[in-house]
Write a protein that holds these residues in place. Structure first.
Motif, mmCIF file in Angstrom:
data_model
loop_
_atom_site.group_PDB
_atom_site.id
_atom_site.type_symbol
_atom_site.label_atom_id
_atom_site.label_comp_id
_atom_site.label_asym_id
_atom_site.label_seq_id
_atom_site.Cartn_x
_atom_site.Cartn_y
_atom_site.Cartn_z
ATOM 1 N N GLN A 176 2.396 61.945 88.534
ATOM 2 C CA GLN A 176 1.014 62.226 88.948
ATOM 3 C C GLN A 176 0.253 60.955 89.317
ATOM 4 O O GLN A 176 -0.948 60.998 89.582
ATOM 5 N N ARG A 177 0.953 59.809 89.285
ATOM 6 C CA ARG A 177 0.342 58.525 89.638
ATOM 7 C C ARG A 177 -0.918 58.265 88.803
ATOM 8 O O ARG A 177 -1.991 57.955 89.321
ATOM 9 N N LEU A 178 -0.755 58.433 87.505
ATOM 10 C CA LEU A 178 -1.832 58.131 86.564
ATOM 11 C C LEU A 178 -1.479 56.864 85.798
ATOM 12 O O LEU A 178 -0.358 56.718 85.309
ATOM 13 N N TYR A 179 -2.439 55.949 85.731
ATOM 14 C CA TYR A 179 -2.220 54.664 85.084
ATOM 15 C C TYR A 179 -3.319 54.438 84.053
ATOM 16 O O TYR A 179 -4.355 55.102 84.072
ATOM 17 N N ARG A 180 -3.050 53.484 83.150
ATOM 18 C CA ARG A 180 -4.045 53.176 82.136
ATOM 19 C C ARG A 180 -4.205 51.669 82.032
ATOM 20 O O ARG A 180 -3.212 50.936 81.976
ATOM 21 N N ARG A 181 -5.433 51.231 82.023
ATOM 22 C CA ARG A 181 -5.691 49.792 81.895
ATOM 23 C C ARG A 181 -5.308 49.323 80.506
ATOM 24 O O ARG A 181 -5.665 49.963 79.511
ATOM 25 N N LEU A 182 -4.576 48.209 80.459
ATOM 26 C CA LEU A 182 -4.217 47.664 79.155
ATOM 27 C C LEU A 182 -5.465 47.078 78.497
ATOM 28 O O LEU A 182 -6.427 46.709 79.167
ATOM 29 N N ALA A 183 -5.409 46.980 77.184
ATOM 30 C CA ALA A 183 -6.591 46.521 76.443
ATOM 31 C C ALA A 183 -6.875 45.053 76.738
ATOM 32 O O ALA A 183 -5.994 44.312 77.112
ATOM 33 N N ALA A 228 -9.141 46.556 96.316
ATOM 34 C CA ALA A 228 -9.609 47.806 95.728
ATOM 35 C C ALA A 228 -9.045 47.989 94.318
ATOM 36 O O ALA A 228 -9.782 48.346 93.390
ATOM 37 N N VAL A 229 -7.747 47.685 94.151
ATOM 38 C CA VAL A 229 -7.134 47.867 92.828
ATOM 39 C C VAL A 229 -7.789 46.925 91.814
ATOM 40 O O VAL A 229 -8.022 47.286 90.657
ATOM 41 N N ASP A 265 -11.543 46.094 87.263
ATOM 42 C CA ASP A 265 -12.761 45.490 86.717
ATOM 43 C C ASP A 265 -13.797 46.536 86.308
ATOM 44 O O ASP A 265 -14.621 46.289 85.435
ATOM 45 N N ALA A 266 -13.746 47.697 86.954
ATOM 46 C CA ALA A 266 -14.706 48.749 86.625
ATOM 47 C C ALA A 266 -14.296 49.510 85.364
ATOM 48 O O ALA A 266 -15.129 50.121 84.697
ATOM 49 N N LEU A 267 -12.996 49.487 85.055
ATOM 50 C CA LEU A 267 -12.507 50.296 83.936
ATOM 51 C C LEU A 267 -12.728 49.609 82.586
ATOM 52 O O LEU A 267 -12.545 48.394 82.463
ATOM 53 N N PHE A 321 -20.005 48.196 90.227
ATOM 54 C CA PHE A 321 -21.403 48.530 89.959
ATOM 55 C C PHE A 321 -21.588 49.197 88.604
ATOM 56 O O PHE A 321 -22.700 49.436 88.167
ATOM 57 N N ALA A 322 -20.503 49.536 87.914
ATOM 58 C CA ALA A 322 -20.649 50.226 86.630
ATOM 59 C C ALA A 322 -19.354 50.104 85.843
ATOM 60 O O ALA A 322 -18.313 49.740 86.381
ATOM 61 N N GLU A 323 -19.437 50.409 84.554
ATOM 62 C CA GLU A 323 -18.246 50.452 83.710
ATOM 63 C C GLU A 323 -17.890 51.915 83.479
ATOM 64 O O GLU A 323 -18.751 52.706 83.093
#
Lengths: 280, 200
Positions: A273-280, A235-236, A241-243, A212-214
């Motif tokens: 800490q289970r932190l991830y980053r979306r690749l470009a 969900a993932v 898609d939202a990020l 519903f949003a970016e």
């Protein structure tokens, strides 16, 4: 010689359980069919005790015609209570590594998915406030449970839980006193309305709804553990898609992206800490 | 007595062993786990009551004295034989029908998360009579209901004999609720070693 796998009574209960989930889906459009079975079954069984219903098929029969009963059941099926700053090190990582990076955006958008009764939403709002970012942030706080959303939106918590909240806040590197953020009234505390001024609370299902949003950060912790692999993958994908490209995703400390096709589109920021980053 | 229990396991082999322990857990597990053979044919799933805010050191602790693989459970892990899975602090641990592990942050049971009842009941539900449930030393009533439900489903149920437990509250609570085999932890280890290595 090996014993039979299940008794006929157990198999009957399995069938009843699946039919109950199907009935809830077809009658009320809440889709629990891809929830992890063991926990959901435990919750249904405990709800049946509270509602005084003996068998799942009787619960199903009553539910189909009694909307109020369904509303009560829904609350019982989806009420994991969280803490302020649960897993303090996660919030330290957000404070030090993630939010400063997001400060470069003119407006910050954050999605707390499965926000339940709002503990994590308030925690993130406090972080943003202490970093001077709250005024230009927007937090989407979503859950399937309207009752939980109302609690989140009220920002009222039992006084008895505050010492635990305070310990976590301090362990997470809080720069003030947590009591700066709430007013005590009898056996409850009310967190400042200001913390929620930039929060949009909304009904959203990771099982059935779309993006519903970016946003630049999705925080969804200890929600995926309640889903089976099929729903987890959905969900993932939604989070992806939202990020925005290079946006961050935080999940629960015992959850992982391992094995999902979408995982290839993320890099690990902090395994711990289970932190991830979306690749470009 | 012990020979008969080995035979019982052979006649009616469990597909998973679930263990619950609280105060006095380390002492009891130090006797129970080391005898288990490296080719134990089933997985072992353990709930020990541990403080929520600490990292669990249990897998490392037991890895030094045991031939089995030790790990802390993560969401959706597939159960493997000869492996011991410990519940992570502040999560319930459950066994699913498909042989995977599941976690939850549902409310504490008997003031405990992880709760032994939650693990035991999920084992009885997912594995029916193919469960061996073991309840060890502890100061709580957690586990009593769960062990009874394993027994009701036709599984094996063992309780640490109260006189050998550092804290006998938990074994006694289970025995008050239903009859179970009582053994000291070292004997449990020996019986399982016998069953696990010379199975037929």
């Amino acid at each position: 010689m090996t014993g039979v796998e299940t008794t006929p009574d157990d198999r009957a209960a399995d069938v009843e359980f699946e039919l109950l989930l199907e009935a809830i889906w077809r009658r009320y459009s809440y889709d629990f069919r891809h929830y992890a079975r063991a926990s959901l079954r435990r919750r249904v069984t405990s709800a049946m005790r509270r509602l005084g219903v003996e068998r799942m098929s009787l619960l199903q029969e009553a539910l189909l015609r009694d909307v109020d009963l369904f509303t009560r059941l829904l609350t019982m099926l989806s009420v994991p209570v969280s803490d302020f700053f649960r897993d303090p090190a996660y919030f330290t990582a957000l404070r030090q590594d993630v939010l400063p990076m997001l400060a470069t955006y003119p407006s910050l958008k954050i999605w707390v998915a499965g926000c339940s009764t709002g503990e994590e939403v308030h925690s993130i709002a406090i972080l943003l406030d202490e970093l001077g970012l709250l005024d230009r942030a927007l937090i989407y706080a979503t859950d399937i449970n309207p009752e939980a959303l109302r609690t989140a939106e009220a920002g009222v918590y039992p006084q008895a839980r505050v010492p635990g909240f305070t310990r976590n806040y301090q362990a997470a590197g809080g720069t003030r006193s947590l009591s700066d953020y709430y007013t005590a009234a009898y056996d409850r505390v009310v967190f400042d309305r200001r913390l929620r001024a930039r929060v949009a609370f909304s009904d959203h299902s990771l099982a059935t709804d779309a993006v519903f949003a970016e946003v630049q950060l999705v925080s969804c912790r200890n929600v995926l553990i309640y889903f089976d692999r099929v729903l987890q993958a959905r969900a993932v994908q939604l989070f992806h898609d939202a990020l925005v490209p290079r946006g961050f995703l935080g999940i629960g400390s015992r959850e992982s992206l391992h094995g999902f096709a979408t995982a290839r589109s993320f890099e690990v920021v902090s395994r711990e800490q289970r932190l991830y980053r979306r690749l470009a | 007595m012990n020979e008969a229990l080995v035979d019982t396991l052979r006649l009616h082999p469990p597909s998973v062993i679930v263990i619950g322990a609280s105060a006095g857990a380390v002492d009891a597990l130090m006797q129970l786990l080391p005898p288990l053979p490296a080719d134990l044919p089933v997985p072992v799933v353990v709930v020990v009551h541990v403080p929520a805010d600490r990292r669990s050191a249990l897998p490392q602790l037991f890895a030094q004295t045991s031939a089995l693989t030790m790990c802390e459970a993560e969401d959706k892990m597939t159960l493997q034989p000869a492996t011991v899975y410990f519940a992570p602090p502040d999560y319930h641990l459950l066994i699913e029908h498909d042989g995977t592990l599941a976690l939850s942050v549902d409310e504490a049971v008997h003031y405990s998360r992880p709760s032994i009842d939650v693990l035991f009941e999920s084992a009885a539900e997912s594995r029916g009579d193919r469960v061996l449930g073991i309840l060890l030393s502890g100061a709580s009533r957690d586990g009593a209901l769960g062990l009874a439900s394993i027994r009701e489903a036709g599984g094996h149920t063992w309780v640490q004999s109260p006189e050998t437990a550092q804290v006998a509250v938990m074994p006694r609570a289970a025995l008050e609720l239903a009859p179970h085999v009582t053994l000291d932890p070292a004997s449990m280890g020996r019986i399982l070693a016998d069953w696990g290595t010379r199975r037929g």
